[in-house]
Design a protein around this motif. Structure first.
Motif, mmCIF file in Angstrom:
data_model
loop_
_atom_site.group_PDB
_atom_site.id
_atom_site.type_symbol
_atom_site.label_atom_id
_atom_site.label_comp_id
_atom_site.label_asym_id
_atom_site.label_seq_id
_atom_site.Cartn_x
_atom_site.Cartn_y
_atom_site.Cartn_z
ATOM 1 N N PHE A 112 -24.427 -56.934 21.823
ATOM 2 C CA PHE A 112 -25.723 -56.826 21.156
ATOM 3 C C PHE A 112 -25.959 -55.392 20.696
ATOM 4 N N GLY A 113 -25.652 -54.439 21.591
ATOM 5 C CA GLY A 113 -25.795 -53.030 21.230
ATOM 6 C C GLY A 113 -24.945 -52.677 20.018
ATOM 7 N N LEU A 114 -23.706 -53.188 20.021
ATOM 8 C CA LEU A 114 -22.806 -52.924 18.900
ATOM 9 C C LEU A 114 -23.384 -53.490 17.611
ATOM 10 N N ILE A 157 -26.489 -53.864 16.830
ATOM 11 C CA ILE A 157 -27.566 -52.985 16.385
ATOM 12 C C ILE A 157 -26.977 -51.737 15.719
ATOM 13 N N VAL A 158 -25.966 -51.171 16.365
ATOM 14 C CA VAL A 158 -25.372 -49.943 15.825
ATOM 15 C C VAL A 158 -24.762 -50.207 14.444
ATOM 16 N N VAL A 181 -23.557 -55.421 25.635
ATOM 17 C CA VAL A 181 -22.768 -54.436 24.886
ATOM 18 C C VAL A 181 -22.482 -54.918 23.462
#
Lengths: 253, 300, 320
Positions: free
Chosen positions: B103-105, B107-108, B101
Motif C-alpha cells: 500500500f505504501g509503495l 502511494i509513493v 508495504v
C-alpha cells in the motif's frame, strides 16, 4: 462411565478413506492412548473430536452430548481442552496473561462485553493463573513473553493453559513430539502429576515409552480402523499391532 | 428476434468483453502473484498506472510500436526488482505487513507520478493503425445494417485473450509452468525436492507486473491516464479476484469478463451500475465464500 | 498488572496537553482550527487502533463510517434541527447498524479478505453517495448550506468547538484505556496473537471481532460527526479510499497498539499536510509515503517504538 463415545465414525477425503467405522469408548478418569503407524488416521480422528472436521458418518458423544456441528469454542466450553502437536500458545503475551485467558473464558463464557471491567475485577483470575503456572513449574517466568520459552517450556505453558479451563477431558496430540529424552521424561512426570485430579486424558502418541508409562487403556488405529484395544500388557504382544507397525517399517526400509 | 435486438445484444456483449478486458488483465496478475507467493499486492493498480504512463510517454517520443515492445519489459524488470528488493523480506512477516508495504509503495508511485506529470490526465491517443471503427457487419452475417465498433477496443479484447491464452499455455505446456503449478499447490514440497522455487516465483512476480504493463499500454487509451486510476481500478480488480477465487486463474478470467458483461448489460440502470460489482461480490461471498473456483479452506 | 496511578498518568498528561493546546499550538504554525482538526483525527485514529493494534485486523474501509456519520450529521443539521445532539445521536445509530452488518459479513474470513472487503464496502458507499444518493448528498460538490451547529443555544464556533471536541477526546481516550485494561481488551490482544488457540480455549472469537469492529467504528462515527460540527460542510472525499488510507498511514507511523501512538501519528500527519507542505509543496504526501514505507520496513512499531528504543539506548549508555 464412558465420557467419550465414538460410534461408527467415518471420514473421507476425496477418494481416500481416512477413518473407517471407528468405534471406541473412553472411560471417565482414565488415561487412554491412541496409537498407530503413520497415516493411520490419528490426527484426523482428533480433529473430528475437536470440531475441526465433521465426520461423514457416525457420531461422537461427550457425556451424552453429540459433538457434531459444534464450533471449537463451544466444545471447549463443554469441558474439552486440547494440547496441539506444535505448542499453541500466545507468543506475544506474558505467561501470566497466557494462562489468565482460559480462566477468563471459564468465568465469562464464550463472550462477555465487559470492556469496562477493571484489573481489580480480574485479581482472582490472575491468582488462579499463577497457581496453574506453579503446577507446571513456570511461575518464575510469569512476566516473560511466551515466545522466548524453549519448546519444552512452551509445552508446559500449553498444559497450564489447558488445565486452567478445568477440563473434564484433555486431548493431547503427540505431546512429546520433537522432544529430547529428558524433556520427554519431564512431560511424563507432569502428566502423571496432574492426573491425580481425576481428569480424563486421551493421548495420541508415537513414543511408546510415553504410551506404556502413562496409559491405562490403549486403542490402536491402522489404516483408519481400530485393530486392537486393551490394557498396555494386552497390546504389547498383540500380533495385529506388531503386524501394523512392521508393515510401516517395511515401507520405510 | 428483430435485427435491431441482435445488433444491440451484440454491441452489449462486445462492450462487456471490452470492459472486462482490463479487469481481467489486472486480476490475472494479482491472482498469479497471490497464488504463488501468497502476497496481496496493493501496489498492482499502481503497476498498471506505471505501464500507462510509460506507454503514453514512449508512444509520443518514439511511436506506439515501441511502447508495446518496451513497456511490458520495463514492468517485468520493475516487478523483479520489487520482489527481490522489497517483497522477499516480508514473506515471514504477517500478512498485514505485506499489505501495508505494498500500500505504501502504491502511494509513493502515485505521488511520484503526480509530481512528475501533474494531477491532470494526459491524453493518450490510439495509434493511427489502431484508430477508427471496424465495420462489424461486413464480417458477421447475423448483423443487420450498419454496425460499427471502435477498432482499438477490439484490439484490447484481442490482446486480453492472447495474454490469457499465453499465460495458460505457459502454465500448462512448459516445464516452468509445471513447476509453478506444483509450487502453487505445495511450495514446501518443491523446496524439499531441491527445486529452486524462489527464483521461479520471482519470475512470476515479474510476469504479473508485465501483464499489468500490457494492460497499461492497451488499456491506457481507454481509461484515463491520471494518478488516480491505479487505485480506481484496484478495488474492482480485487473483487474480481475474490469472486473468481483467490489464486485461481480461470476464476479471475471468468469473473473479470462476467463483471464486464454485468456492467455492460446494466448500463441502462445507471444508478445501480456503480454499485453492482459490490452487490455481486457480497452475494457471491455469502453463498460461496471461496469464490467461483477458489480452493476450499484457503481463506476461511 | 498496573497500579491505578500508572494508568491515570497518560490520561492526565493527555488532558493537560489537550486543554492547553489552543495556547501553545499557534506557535507551531498552522491555521486556526488546525488543532481542532488534529483532535478529531486523533479520535478517529484511536478507535482504529483498537481494531488494528489489538485484534490485528487491517480495515481499509473506515472512511465509510467517518463519511456516513458526517453525511447523517450534516443532513440532520440541514433538515431537522441545528442542534447537534439529535444529529450526533442519529449518526451513531445509523452508522453503527451499518458497521455491525459489515462486520458480520467481513470478519468471518481471514485478515486478507477482511482488508479487501472493507476497502470494497467503503468504495461502494462512496460510489453510491456520488450517484444513487446525490440528491441527498450533493454528489461531487458535497453537502453545503449547513447552518451553524448549535449546542442548545451555544454556537459551535472557534473556541467552543475546540473545547467540545477536547472534552469528547478526553472521554474517549479514557474509554480506550479502560477497554485496553479490561478482560475484553485481553481477549482482543489474544486474537492478534493466536486466534486459533483462542478459539480452542472456549472463546467465541467471531463475536469479539465484531464488537471490536463496532467499537472502532463508533470512534470513527464520532469523529465524522465532529468534523461537520467543526466545519459545516461534508465533502464527498470523506468517503474516499484516501481517507481510509490516511488513517492507516498515521496509525502505523505513530505506533500501532499503543493507543497514544496513532494519536501522535494523526498530529504528525496533519501537521505535515498543513504546515510542512509549505516548504515541501505538493509532494508532502510523497515524502510521507516514503517515511511510511521506511517505518513499515525498519521500525514497524512506529514512532512510539522508536522513542522506546531510543530511551533504552540512552539509559543503557548511562548505566555502562
Amino acid at each position: 462411565m464412558a465420557i467419550l463415545d465414538v460410534h461408527n465414525v467415518s471420514k473421507n477425503f476425496g477418494g481416500l478413506a481416512a477413518l473407517k467405522d471407528v468405534t471406541f469408548q473412553v472411560e471417565e478418569g482414565t488415561i487412554h492412548s491412541l496409537i498407530g503407524p503413520n497415516g493411520a488416521g490419528k490426527s484426523t480422528l482428533l480433529n473430528v473430536l475437536t470440531g475441526l472436521l465433521a465426520a461423514d458418518e457416525g457420531r461422537v458423544s461427550y457425556k451424552g452430548t453429540p459433538l457434531t456441528e459444534i464450533s471449537p469454542h463451544e466444545i471447549n466450553q463443554l469441558g474439552i481442552a486440547k494440547v496441539f502437536q506444535t505448542p499453541a500458545i500466545f507468543p506475544e503475551m506474558s505467561l501470566l496473561e497466557n494462562v489468565v485467558i482460559p480462566v477468563l473464558a471459564a468465568r465469562d463464557g464464550d463472550f462477555k462485553l465487559n470492556f469496562m471491567e477493571t484489573p481489580k475485577g480480574m485479581a482472582e483470575c490472575y491468582s488462579y493463573a499463577e497457581e496453574m503456572l506453579n503446577e507446571v513449574g513456570l511461575q518464575d517466568d510469569r512476566n516473560k513473553e511466551a515466545r522466548f520459552l524453549s519448546r519444552g517450556d512452551k509445552r508446559r505453558l500449553e498444559l497450564a493453559l489447558c488445565l486452567a479451563s478445568k477440563p473434564k477431558l484433555l486431548l493431547l496430540d503427540e505431546p512429546t513430539a520433537g522432544m529430547a529424552r529428558h524433556e520427554t521424561e519431564q512431560t511424563i512426570e507432569l502428566l502423571r502429576k496432574i492426573h491425580s485430579k481425576g481428569m480424563t486424558k486421551v493421548i495420541v502418541e508415537h513414543d511408546m515409552n510415553v504410551v506404556f508409562a502413562l496409559s491405562e487403556r490403549i486403542s490402536v488405529l491402522a489404516q483408519g480402523q481400530i485393530i486392537a484395544e486393551g490394557s498396555p500388557d494386552e497390546i504389547k504382544g498383540h500380533p495385529k499391532v506388531i503386524e501394523a507397525y512392521l508393515g510401516e517399517e517395511q515401507e520405510e526400509a | 428476434m428483430s435485427g435491431q435486438l441482435i445488433n444491440q445484444i451484440f454491441l452489449q456483449v462486445m462492450t462487456g468483453l471490452q470492459l472486462g478486458a482490463i479487469y481481467v488483465l489486472i486480476a490475472l496478475g494479482l491472482t498469479l502473484i497471490f497464488g504463488t507467493l501468497g502476497v496481496v499486492n496493493f501496489a498492482h493498480g499502481a503497476l498498471f498506472m506505471l505501464g500507462a504512463y510509460f506507454a503514453v510517454n514512449i508512444a509520443s517520443a518514439m511511436g506506439f510500436g515501441w511502447a508495446i515492445f518496451l513497456v511490458p519489459l520495463i514492468l517485468f524488470a520493475f516487478g523483479i526488482a520489487m520482489e527481490r528488493g522489497l517483497m522477499r523480506f516480508f514473506y515471514d512477516r504477517p500478512h498485514t505487513d505485506q499489505i501495508l508495504v505494498t500500500f505504501g509503495l502504491a502511494i509513493v508511485i502515485q505521488e511520484t507520478l503526480k509530481w512528475i506529470f501533474g494531477a491532470n490526465n494526459i491524453p493518450f491517443a490510439t495509434p493511427s493503425w489502431g484508430s477508427g471503427i471496424v465495420r462489424m457487419h461486413e464480417y458477421l452475417p447475423f448483423l443487420e445494417g450498419f454496425v460499427a465498433y471502435p477498432k482499438w477496443r477490439l484490439i484490447l479484447i484481442g490482446v486480453s485473450f492472447v495474454t490469457v491464452f499465453g499465460i495458460f499455455a505457459l502454465l500448462q505446456f512448459t516445464r516452468f509452468g509445471l513447476i509453478i503449478r506444483a509450487g502453487m499447490r505445495d511450495p514446501d514440497m518443491m523446496r524439499f525436492l531441491g527445486v529452486n522455487i524462489s527464483r521461479r516465483f520471482t519470475i512470476v512476480f515479474g510476469l504479473g507486473a508485465l501483464i499489468a504493463g500490457i494492460a497499461g499500454v492497451f488499456g491506457g487509451p481507454v481509461t484515463q491516464v491520471d494518478p488516480e486510476i491505479g487505485m480506481g481500478l484496484l478495488v474492482p480488480s480485487f473483487l474480481v479476484v475474490v469472486i473468481g477465487g483467490m489464486g485461481s486463474i480461470p476464476g479471475a478470467v471468468l469473473a473479470g469478463f462476467l463483471l464486464g458483461m454485468t456492467l455492460s448489460f446494466s448500463a441502462e440502470y445507471a444508478a445501480i451500475q456503480n454499485i453492482i460489482i459490490y452487490l455481486v461480490a457480497v452475494v457471491v461471498l455469502l453463498v460461496r465464500p471461496r469464490g467461483l473456483f477458489g480452493q476450499k479452506g484457503l481463506m476461511e | 498488572m498496573s497500579k491505578s496511578s500508572n494508568y491515570l498518568m497518560p490520561i492526565f498528561i493527555f488532558t493537560a496537553i489537550v486543554l492547553t493546546m489552543p495556547f501553545w499550538f499557534p506557535f507551531l504554525g498552522g491555521y486556526e482550527g488546525l488543532d481542532t482538526k488534529i483532535l478529531i483525527w486523533a479520535i478517529f485514529a484511536l478507535g482504529f487502533d483498537l481494531l488494528l493494534g489489538y485484534t490485528g485486523y487491517l480495515s481499509f474501509g473506515h472512511a465509510a463510517f467517518f463519511g456516513i456519520s458526517a453525511y447523517v450529521t450534516g443532513l440532520m443539521l440541514l433538515h431537522f434541527s441545528s442542534n447537534i445532539i439529535p444529529a450526533m445521536i442519529a449518526s451513531v445509530i445509523v452508522t453503527l447498524i451499518i458497521a455491525f452488518l459489515i462486520g458480520l459479513l467481513t470478519l468471518k474470513r481471514s485478515g486478507i479478505y477482511f482488508s479487501i472487503l472493507t476497502l470494497a464496502f467503503a468504495e461502494m458507499f462512496h460510489s453510491a453517495a456520488l450517484s444513487m444518493f446525490q440528491d441527498w448528498t450533493g454528489g461531487d460538490n458535497g453537502l453545503t448550506g449547513i447552518p451553524t451547529p448549535m449546542l442548545f443555544g451555544l454556537k459551535m464556533q472557534e473556541m467552543t468547538v475546540y473545547y467540545f471536541v477536547a472534552i469528547i477526546a478526553i472521554a474517549l481516550f479514557y474509554l480506550a484505556i479502560r477497554i485496553s485494561r479490561s478482560p475484553f481488551g485481553i481477549m482482543l490482544r489474544a486474537i492478534k496473537s493466536n486466534q486459533h488457540r483462542l478459539e480452542f480455549t472456549g472463546v467465541n472469537v467471531f463475536k469479539y471481532k465484531v464488537f471490536a469492529f463496532v467499537i472502532s467504528a463508533f470512534y470513527a462515527t464520532i469523529a465524522g460527526s465532529l468534523m461537520v460540527i467543526y466545519e459545516p460542510y461534508v465533502a464527498s472525499e470523506f468517503l474516499d479510499w484516501s481517507t481510509s488510507g490516511h488513517l492507516v498511514i498515521m496509525s502505523v507511523l505513530g505506533g500501532v497498539g499503543t493507543l497514544f501512538g496513532p494519536m501522535i501519528g494523526a498530529a504528525f500527519m496533519l501537521y505535515f499536510e498543513n504546515v510542512l507542505s509549505v516548504p515541501l509543496g505538493e509532494q508532502w504526501l510523497l515524502v510521507l509515503g516514503i517515511i511510511f514505507m521506511l517505518i513499515v520496513i525498519f521500525l514497524p512499531g512506529g514512532f512510539v517504538d522508536g522513542a522506546r528504543k531510543l530511551k533504552r539506548k540512552l539509559t543503557a549508555k548511562e548505566n555502562s
